[in-house]
Design a protein around this motif. Structure first.
Motif, PDB file in Angstrom:
ATOM      1  N   ASP A  77       0.614  -1.445  -0.343  1.00 52.14           N
ATOM      2  CA  ASP A  77      -0.198  -0.332   0.261  1.00 52.14           C
ATOM      3  C   ASP A  77       0.973   1.769   0.301  1.00 52.14           C
ATOM      4  OD1 ASP A  77      -2.391  -1.073   0.202  1.00 52.14           O
ATOM      5  OD2 ASP A  77      -2.256  -0.889   2.124  1.00 52.14           O
ATOM      6  N   TYR A  78       2.190   1.566   1.008  1.00 51.03           N
ATOM      7  CA  TYR A  78       3.021   2.096   0.571  1.00 51.03           C
ATOM      8  C   TYR A  78       2.847   2.638  -0.530  1.00 51.03           C
ATOM      9  CZ  TYR A  78       7.032   4.900   2.023  1.00 51.03           C
ATOM     10  OH  TYR A  78       8.272   6.532   1.874  1.00 51.03           O
ATOM     11  N   TYR A  79       3.640   1.622  -1.326  1.00 51.49           N
ATOM     12  CA  TYR A  79       4.113   1.783  -2.603  1.00 51.49           C
ATOM     13  C   TYR A  79       3.448   2.042  -4.020  1.00 51.49           C
ATOM     14  CZ  TYR A  79       8.476  -0.038  -1.045  1.00 51.49           C
ATOM     15  OH  TYR A  79       9.908   0.010  -0.460  1.00 51.49           O
ATOM     16  N   LEU A  80       2.352   2.492  -3.724  1.00 50.65           N
ATOM     17  CA  LEU A  80       1.377   3.009  -4.094  1.00 50.65           C
ATOM     18  C   LEU A  80       0.587   4.398  -4.408  1.00 50.65           C
ATOM     19  CD1 LEU A  80      -1.596  -0.110  -4.199  1.00 50.65           C
ATOM     20  CD2 LEU A  80      -0.323   1.013  -5.592  1.00 50.65           C
ATOM     21  N   ASP A  81       0.679   4.940  -2.861  1.00 49.48           N
ATOM     22  CA  ASP A  81       1.425   6.432  -2.829  1.00 49.48           C
ATOM     23  C   ASP A  81       2.253   7.296  -2.886  1.00 49.48           C
ATOM     24  OD1 ASP A  81      -0.479   8.722  -2.254  1.00 49.48           O
ATOM     25  OD2 ASP A  81      -0.283   8.124  -0.297  1.00 49.48           O
ATOM     26  N   PRO A  82       3.026   7.707  -4.078  1.00 46.32           N
ATOM     27  CA  PRO A  82       2.577   7.480  -5.051  1.00 46.32           C
ATOM     28  C   PRO A  82       2.679   6.409  -5.448  1.00 46.32           C
ATOM     29  CG  PRO A  82       4.196   8.654  -5.182  1.00 46.32           C
ATOM     30  CD  PRO A  82       3.637   8.315  -3.881  1.00 46.32           C
ATOM     31  N   PRO A  83       2.125   5.444  -6.704  1.00 47.26           N
ATOM     32  CA  PRO A  83       2.699   4.307  -7.535  1.00 47.26           C
ATOM     33  C   PRO A  83       4.436   4.675  -7.767  1.00 47.26           C
ATOM     34  CG  PRO A  83       0.936   4.828  -8.288  1.00 47.26           C
ATOM     35  CD  PRO A  83       0.899   6.552  -7.509  1.00 47.26           C
ATOM     36  N   LEU A  84       4.901   3.917  -7.744  1.00 50.22           N
ATOM     37  CA  LEU A  84       6.522   3.807  -7.812  1.00 50.22           C
ATOM     38  C   LEU A  84       6.436   3.434  -9.958  1.00 50.22           C
ATOM     39  CD1 LEU A  84       7.821   0.691  -5.186  1.00 50.22           C
ATOM     40  CD2 LEU A  84       8.103   3.750  -5.735  1.00 50.22           C
ATOM     41  N   PHE A  85       7.192   3.381 -10.430  1.00 47.52           N
ATOM     42  CA  PHE A  85       7.366   3.560 -11.176  1.00 47.52           C
ATOM     43  C   PHE A  85       7.331   1.891 -12.208  1.00 47.52           C
ATOM     44  CE2 PHE A  85       9.656   2.903 -15.232  1.00 47.52           C
ATOM     45  CZ  PHE A  85       9.343   4.104 -15.975  1.00 47.52           C
ATOM     46  N   ALA A  86       8.037   0.802 -11.459  1.00 47.63           N
ATOM     47  CA  ALA A  86       7.247  -0.028 -11.817  1.00 47.63           C
ATOM     48  C   ALA A  86       6.801  -0.870 -12.136  1.00 47.63           C
ATOM     49  CB  ALA A  86       8.828  -1.007 -11.149  1.00 47.63           C
ATOM     50  N   ILE A  87       5.119  -0.214 -10.570  1.00 51.19           N
ATOM     51  CA  ILE A  87       4.040  -0.212 -10.472  1.00 51.19           C
ATOM     52  C   ILE A  87       3.354   0.157 -11.934  1.00 51.19           C
ATOM     53  CG2 ILE A  87       1.898  -0.245  -9.166  1.00 51.19           C
ATOM     54  CD1 ILE A  87       3.462  -0.141  -6.443  1.00 51.19           C
ATOM     55  N   ARG A  88       3.007   1.189 -12.065  1.00 51.70           N
ATOM     56  CA  ARG A  88       2.855   2.132 -12.765  1.00 51.70           C
ATOM     57  C   ARG A  88       3.452   1.284 -14.709  1.00 51.70           C
ATOM     58  NH1 ARG A  88       5.591   6.337 -11.186  1.00 51.70           N
ATOM     59  NH2 ARG A  88       6.269   6.402 -12.878  1.00 51.70           N
TER      60      ARG A  88
END
Length: 179
Positions: A77-88
């Protein structure tokens, strides 16, 4: 099931909480996938492929799935706010991570998680691999398929993009619960 897939380097001694495995349901009403339940019952607490801790239900032990799921989900959840580049950059990455059910972590900081929104035949869920820096990759349609994929010469690169060789299809059972 797992005796045909992995070499046991140290016999398992600690197994998953059977009552929890039998009664737990995800928010979509599904139980744990059969390959995970079999892992908890046959192999239990230990290290898979000389790298991964597959967290199993063991009450309030620090390595219990119940405890580790909350910690890993908090990190996701932490890595979604804001989404990391690898997630996006991963197709559907933001939704995948937002709905992820993490169940394993490697000694290298990589994670395995289920996407319970897409149940597979026989009650399995797709398994995904991420380290949050190099993306999100499908890892198999079950825990057994994951093991075969990362330990196969022809398939390991589909999951372990930056590894030089396949993982050993092994399991080392831990002897005791250490707090």
């Amino acid at each position: 099931m797992y005796n045909d897939i992995v070499t046991i380097t140290q016999e398992p001694k600690i197994f998953g909480d059977q009552d929890f495995l039998d009664t737990f349901r995800f928010e979509n009403g599904y139980p744990f996938p059969p390959s995970y339940t079999a892992f908890c019952n046959e192999l239990g607490y230990g290290k898979l492929c000389d790298l991964f801790l597959i967290y199993i239900p063991m009450g309030d032990h620090p390595d219990s799935w119940v405890v580790q799921y909350k910690k890993m989900k908090g990190l996701f959840d932490y890595y979604l706010d804001p989404p990391l580049f690898a997630i996006r950059e991963a197709e559907g990455g933001t939704d995948l991570i937002a709905n992820a059910i993490p169940f394993a972590r490697s000694e290298n900081g990589e994670f395995l998680f289920w996407d319970i929104r897409h149940p597979q035949p026989h009650g399995e869920f797709p398994v995904y691999f991420t380290d949050f820096s190099t993306g999100i990759r499908p890892a198999g349609n079950s825990l057994t398929t994951f093991i075969k994929n990362v330990s196969g010469e022809a398939t390991f690169k589909s999951v372990l993009k930056f590894y030089q060789k396949p993982l050993e299809a092994s399991f080392q059972g831990f002897k005791e619960l250490i707090w």
